[in-house]
Design a protein around this motif. Structure first.
Motif, PDB file in Angstrom:
ATOM      1  N   UNK A  52      37.298 -17.074  -7.796  1.00  0.00           N
ATOM      2  CA  UNK A  52      36.156 -16.876  -8.689  1.00  0.00           C
ATOM      3  C   UNK A  52      35.685 -15.433  -8.573  1.00  0.00           C
ATOM      4  N   UNK A  53      35.666 -14.756  -9.720  1.00  0.00           N
ATOM      5  CA  UNK A  53      35.358 -13.343  -9.732  1.00  0.00           C
ATOM      6  C   UNK A  53      33.864 -13.097  -9.965  1.00  0.00           C
ATOM      7  N   UNK A  54      33.511 -11.822 -10.167  1.00  0.00           N
ATOM      8  CA  UNK A  54      32.114 -11.438 -10.258  1.00  0.00           C
ATOM      9  C   UNK A  54      31.549 -11.531 -11.662  1.00  0.00           C
ATOM     10  N   UNK A  55      30.309 -11.064 -11.791  1.00  0.00           N
ATOM     11  CA  UNK A  55      29.628 -11.060 -13.073  1.00  0.00           C
ATOM     12  C   UNK A  55      28.201 -10.594 -12.887  1.00  0.00           C
ATOM     13  N   UNK A  87      36.058 -16.337  -3.281  1.00  0.00           N
ATOM     14  CA  UNK A  87      35.006 -15.893  -4.185  1.00  0.00           C
ATOM     15  C   UNK A  87      34.697 -14.432  -3.965  1.00  0.00           C
ATOM     16  N   UNK A  88      34.477 -13.715  -5.065  1.00  0.00           N
ATOM     17  CA  UNK A  88      34.167 -12.282  -5.010  1.00  0.00           C
ATOM     18  C   UNK A  88      32.847 -12.035  -5.722  1.00  0.00           C
ATOM     19  N   UNK A  89      31.897 -11.411  -5.049  1.00  0.00           N
ATOM     20  CA  UNK A  89      30.594 -11.024  -5.593  1.00  0.00           C
ATOM     21  C   UNK A  89      29.875 -12.261  -6.145  1.00  0.00           C
ATOM     22  N   UNK A  90      29.728 -12.391  -7.451  1.00  0.00           N
ATOM     23  CA  UNK A  90      29.099 -13.601  -7.990  1.00  0.00           C
ATOM     24  C   UNK A  90      29.841 -14.838  -7.515  1.00  0.00           C
ATOM     25  N   UNK A  91      31.162 -14.768  -7.446  1.00  0.00           N
ATOM     26  CA  UNK A  91      31.939 -15.899  -6.955  1.00  0.00           C
ATOM     27  C   UNK A  91      31.555 -16.287  -5.543  1.00  0.00           C
ATOM     28  N   UNK A  92      31.299 -15.290  -4.684  1.00  0.00           N
ATOM     29  CA  UNK A  92      30.867 -15.561  -3.310  1.00  0.00           C
ATOM     30  C   UNK A  92      29.485 -16.194  -3.299  1.00  0.00           C
ATOM     31  N   UNK A  93      28.600 -15.704  -4.169  1.00  0.00           N
ATOM     32  CA  UNK A  93      27.254 -16.267  -4.251  1.00  0.00           C
ATOM     33  C   UNK A  93      27.295 -17.716  -4.732  1.00  0.00           C
ATOM     34  N   UNK A  94      28.194 -18.008  -5.667  1.00  0.00           N
ATOM     35  CA  UNK A  94      28.333 -19.388  -6.129  1.00  0.00           C
ATOM     36  C   UNK A  94      28.855 -20.292  -5.012  1.00  0.00           C
ATOM     37  N   UNK A  95      29.755 -19.763  -4.197  1.00  0.00           N
ATOM     38  CA  UNK A  95      30.245 -20.546  -3.069  1.00  0.00           C
ATOM     39  C   UNK A  95      29.113 -20.847  -2.097  1.00  0.00           C
ATOM     40  N   UNK A  96      28.284 -19.841  -1.826  1.00  0.00           N
ATOM     41  CA  UNK A  96      27.137 -20.067  -0.942  1.00  0.00           C
ATOM     42  C   UNK A  96      26.227 -21.147  -1.510  1.00  0.00           C
ATOM     43  N   UNK A  97      25.947 -21.069  -2.819  1.00  0.00           N
ATOM     44  CA  UNK A  97      25.088 -22.070  -3.451  1.00  0.00           C
ATOM     45  C   UNK A  97      25.714 -23.452  -3.392  1.00  0.00           C
ATOM     46  N   UNK A  98      27.017 -23.534  -3.632  1.00  0.00           N
ATOM     47  CA  UNK A  98      27.713 -24.818  -3.613  1.00  0.00           C
ATOM     48  C   UNK A  98      27.721 -25.431  -2.218  1.00  0.00           C
ATOM     49  N   UNK A 163      31.869 -14.254   4.394  1.00  0.00           N
ATOM     50  CA  UNK A 163      31.886 -15.394   5.295  1.00  0.00           C
ATOM     51  C   UNK A 163      33.118 -16.240   5.030  1.00  0.00           C
ATOM     52  N   UNK A 164      33.438 -17.047   6.008  1.00  0.00           N
ATOM     53  CA  UNK A 164      34.522 -18.015   5.847  1.00  0.00           C
ATOM     54  C   UNK A 164      34.075 -19.337   6.439  1.00  0.00           C
ATOM     55  N   UNK A 165      34.710 -20.394   5.957  1.00  0.00           N
ATOM     56  CA  UNK A 165      34.545 -21.698   6.565  1.00  0.00           C
ATOM     57  C   UNK A 165      35.939 -22.245   6.787  1.00  0.00           C
ATOM     58  N   UNK A 166      36.395 -22.164   8.022  1.00  0.00           N
ATOM     59  CA  UNK A 166      37.762 -22.545   8.316  1.00  0.00           C
ATOM     60  C   UNK A 166      38.744 -21.583   7.666  1.00  0.00           C
ATOM     61  N   UNK A 167      40.008 -21.944   7.632  1.00  0.00           N
ATOM     62  CA  UNK A 167      41.011 -21.033   7.069  1.00  0.00           C
ATOM     63  C   UNK A 167      41.083 -21.012   5.553  1.00  0.00           C
ATOM     64  N   UNK A 168      40.466 -21.992   4.877  1.00  0.00           N
ATOM     65  CA  UNK A 168      40.685 -22.152   3.432  1.00  0.00           C
ATOM     66  C   UNK A 168      39.588 -21.579   2.547  1.00  0.00           C
ATOM     67  N   UNK A 169      38.433 -21.258   3.115  1.00  0.00           N
ATOM     68  CA  UNK A 169      37.270 -20.857   2.317  1.00  0.00           C
ATOM     69  C   UNK A 169      36.881 -19.438   2.716  1.00  0.00           C
ATOM     70  N   UNK A 170      36.962 -18.496   1.763  1.00  0.00           N
ATOM     71  CA  UNK A 170      36.636 -17.102   2.040  1.00  0.00           C
ATOM     72  C   UNK A 170      35.777 -16.544   0.907  1.00  0.00           C
ATOM     73  N   UNK A 171      34.650 -15.931   1.260  1.00  0.00           N
ATOM     74  CA  UNK A 171      33.717 -15.364   0.291  1.00  0.00           C
ATOM     75  C   UNK A 171      33.468 -13.903   0.617  1.00  0.00           C
ATOM     76  N   UNK A 172      33.591 -13.040  -0.385  1.00  0.00           N
ATOM     77  CA  UNK A 172      33.435 -11.597  -0.234  1.00  0.00           C
ATOM     78  C   UNK A 172      32.375 -11.109  -1.209  1.00  0.00           C
ATOM     79  N   UNK A 173      31.308 -10.501  -0.713  1.00  0.00           N
ATOM     80  CA  UNK A 173      30.284  -9.957  -1.593  1.00  0.00           C
ATOM     81  C   UNK A 173      30.754  -8.673  -2.271  1.00  0.00           C
TER      82      UNK A 173
END
Length: 233
Positions: A52-55, A87-98, A163-173
């Motif tokens: 998931x990319x930014x916006x 997730x990247x930028x907005x994608x990372x924020x959406x992951x945090x919200x989810x 942040x990451x959660x385990x090996x499968x979830x990675x979020x980059x602001x």
């Protein structure tokens, strides 16, 4: 062949430099825009990888962008199933919200090239390839660290950069995928207020893009390649 789905929130923010390592890892890359009529019906749990990319919109701007609530809900289902997600930028924020965390305006813009500071966990993660290298930042929102997530990187302006959660979830602001993509010049044209807010100029950012972009993208590709090899599927 494994399938990767790139979710794009605006046309000028695509997968960019991350495409090469994703394809090299054996994924066939598909893309969907959130404005596509069929987007609400797409199963985002099914793909082997979702990116998931930014916006420019905020996760909290549901009144202006009704699709956000639906996307966050469906993303929550994917994360609950521990399906590989980036997730990247907005994608990372959406992951945090989810994942149940608060996303909110940070009160100041972070725009331009600057390094991220890796903590101990970050230095032993795939983000180690980014150490001391300027990365592109372009945001004014931030998020609380989700419960069960591991913080990897910070900057002086924003503590929660990855942040990451385990090996499968990675979020980059930040944007480790950007530095060679010509769409960067569209960012300069579309969001001059963000540039002015940090006391910079389009010409200065172009110069920094030329100076730092290739190394940033090369490191970003190494990071993603290593992360993909460690997925647990």
């Amino acid at each position: 062949m494994k399938r990767a789905l790139v979710i794009r929130h605006v046309p000028v923010e695509g997968v960019a430099g991350f495409r090469a390592p994703i394809e090299a890892a054996g994924f066939e890359v598909d893309r969907v825009d959130v404005t596509d009529p069929g987007f609400p019906e797409i199963d985002i749990v099914a793909p082997d990888l979702v990116v998931m990319m930014g916006g420019p919109m905020g996760v909290y701007e549901i009144d202006r962008h009704p699709w956000i609530a639906c996307q966050v809900r469906r993303l929550g289902e994917r994360l609950a199933a521990d399906r590989p997600t980036l997730g990247v930028c907005l994608g990372a924020q959406m992951m945090a919200a989810a994942l149940g965390a608060r996303v909110y305006p940070g009160g100041r813009q972070e725009v331009g090239f600057a390094p991220v500071t890796l903590n101990g966990q970050g230095a032993s993660s795939p983000l180690r390839h980014l150490a001391e290298l300027p990365m592109l930042h372009w945001h004014g929102d931030t998020f609380d660290l989700p419960e069960g997530a591991e913080l990897l990187a910070s900057t002086d302006l924003y503590a929660h950069q990855a942040f990451r959660r385990g090996p499968n979830i990675l979020a980059l602001q930040f944007h480790a995928e950007m530095g060679e993509d010509p769409r960067f010049h569209s960012w300069l044209e579309q969001w001059p207020d963000a540039i002015a807010a940090v006391g910079s100029s389009a010409d200065e950012l172009r110069a920094h893009h030329d100076a730092h972009g290739p190394n940033a993208v090369a490191a970003g590709r190494q990071m993603i390649a290593e992360w993909l090899t460690g997925l647990r599927v």
